[in-house]
Design an enzyme around this catalytic site. Sequence first.
Site, PDB file in Angstrom:
ATOM      1  N   GLU A 196     -22.135  -9.927 -38.610  1.00  0.00           N
ATOM      2  CA  GLU A 196     -22.750  -8.655 -39.017  1.00  0.00           C
ATOM      3  C   GLU A 196     -24.143  -8.500 -38.411  1.00  0.00           C
ATOM      4  OE1 GLU A 196     -20.842  -6.494 -40.168  1.00  0.00           O
ATOM      5  OE2 GLU A 196     -19.204  -7.862 -40.705  1.00  0.00           O
ATOM      6  N   GLU A 233     -18.187  -3.936 -31.603  1.00  0.00           N
ATOM      7  CA  GLU A 233     -17.549  -5.213 -31.927  1.00  0.00           C
ATOM      8  C   GLU A 233     -17.884  -6.273 -30.878  1.00  0.00           C
ATOM      9  OE1 GLU A 233     -16.343  -5.082 -34.857  1.00  0.00           O
ATOM     10  OE2 GLU A 233     -15.490  -7.088 -34.968  1.00  0.00           O
TER      11      GLU A 233
HETATM   12 ZN    ZN Z   1     -17.343  -6.318 -36.809  1.00  0.00          ZN
END
Ligand code: ZN
Length: 506
Positions: A271, A300
């Site tokens: 995160e 991502e």
């Molecule tokens: Zn993620």
Amino acid sequence: MSTTATRPALTRLREVLGEVVDLQRAAELLQWDQETYMPPGGVEDRASQLSTLQRLAHERFVSAEVSRLLERAEAEVEGLPYESDEASLVRVTRRDLELAMRVPSDLVAARASAAARAASVWREARAASDWSRFAPELEISVDLSRRLAEAIGYEERPYDALIRMTEPGLTTARVASLFAELKAFLLPLVRRLADLADRVDDRVLDRPCDRDAQLALSLEVIRQLGYDLSRGRQDLSAHPFCASFGPGDVRLTTRPGATLRGAALLASVHEAGHAMYEQGIPRSLDRTPLWGGASPGVHESQSRLWENLVGRARPFWEWCLPRLRAALGETVAGVDVDLFWRALNKVRPTYVRVDADEVTYNLHILLRFEIENELLEGRLRVADVPDAWAARLHEYLALERPTDALGPLQDIHWCSGMGHFVGYTLGNLIAAQLMEAARRDLPDLDRQLAGGAFEGLLGWLRERVHRHGRKFTPDELVQRATGSPIGAGPWIAYVETKVRAVYGLG
Ligand code: ZN
């Protein structure tokens, strides 16, 4: 950006777009609160607050005023360089607006309410491990995704329209060819590693560890990576996530586990990768459609780069293991860097995507990508999804048929439609590609990581990725950062090298 005198329409456009962003961020803050501190009784009121804010943001954005200002602003920025803030703002706003206007507001509302209802049915169905309970909701969800694809428009496959909304510039065919390359590499590799399982002992990860110590350590580590806590904070939630409300407030959540395998550290690092991306976007792009990540896949790539290519790399553990030992004491007694790093990278086929190792993870996404396309194109019936799932799981990971809960009911994503998974694999590929390019520019990167010096890598990412916000499409961004469009080659090379080292293959 431009001065009021020379570009009045652009200046006014920025003001209106700033209001849209404010409304969206207010909604995001309410969502963050819902996942962290809101008492269970708040659900119904919160749903209406969110839908009001999201509707107001949407209406403000697709208003006649924005269209009129955008048209005039397009004339004002003519001749400016493609990558300039002004030309990019106008170009990206046009792209967002065209998509937003193609989707009728009754479809927006239908999707939102269907998703909310599906999510509550999904929770019950998963608890009962009963696909048939969820199936009617998925029928609706697939139908709404088809309607969305028709509204957006596509030439070849419905999925093209869905991917256009999230990963501009990419097509289903392009993603399918990346997956084909991965599949050809991975299927024999997974079979081979199954025979070599005894070579890596990962029992250390099953040792219990203290929850508070995990949280303190994860905070210490992400601060060292470069997550700025004066503009962020770490809280707890059932599913870790990152939420950003502007350059001065980018938060993340994490989740401690009972054992080292489920410990908070790598969830926090993941995160923090998302959060450092948002913290690295310049203030000059704030309160515009340019502020944010280029796409879910690029976002991502940042989380996975830090979680996997840094956080599961041997040099990182040279730095981190003494800290882990200080935080957890007896839990890691007798464990050295080599043993711990190899344990962390053991390849173990699992039923659950979020528990998957780096090697098998993309096969979980491939399975979902194939099923989604078959559903959208009417080649698979909703009732037959568990069978299709089991067949692929057996072919790809040599696993026997799962329960519905551990099979197609494990993810919440399909409640809100198709097309959400592909960003995870794109993120893996882009992360490896960026890391390969960063290594060319930072030849002693491993030495830096082993010494806990992360600013070289973070600075490289700031320069090549973060500072551009949403200016470029994923391919444009990756091409600029690495010299090539998105490809599978760097990820395959990275995994080959790593597996050889972890499993001690010559
Ligand atoms: Zn993620």
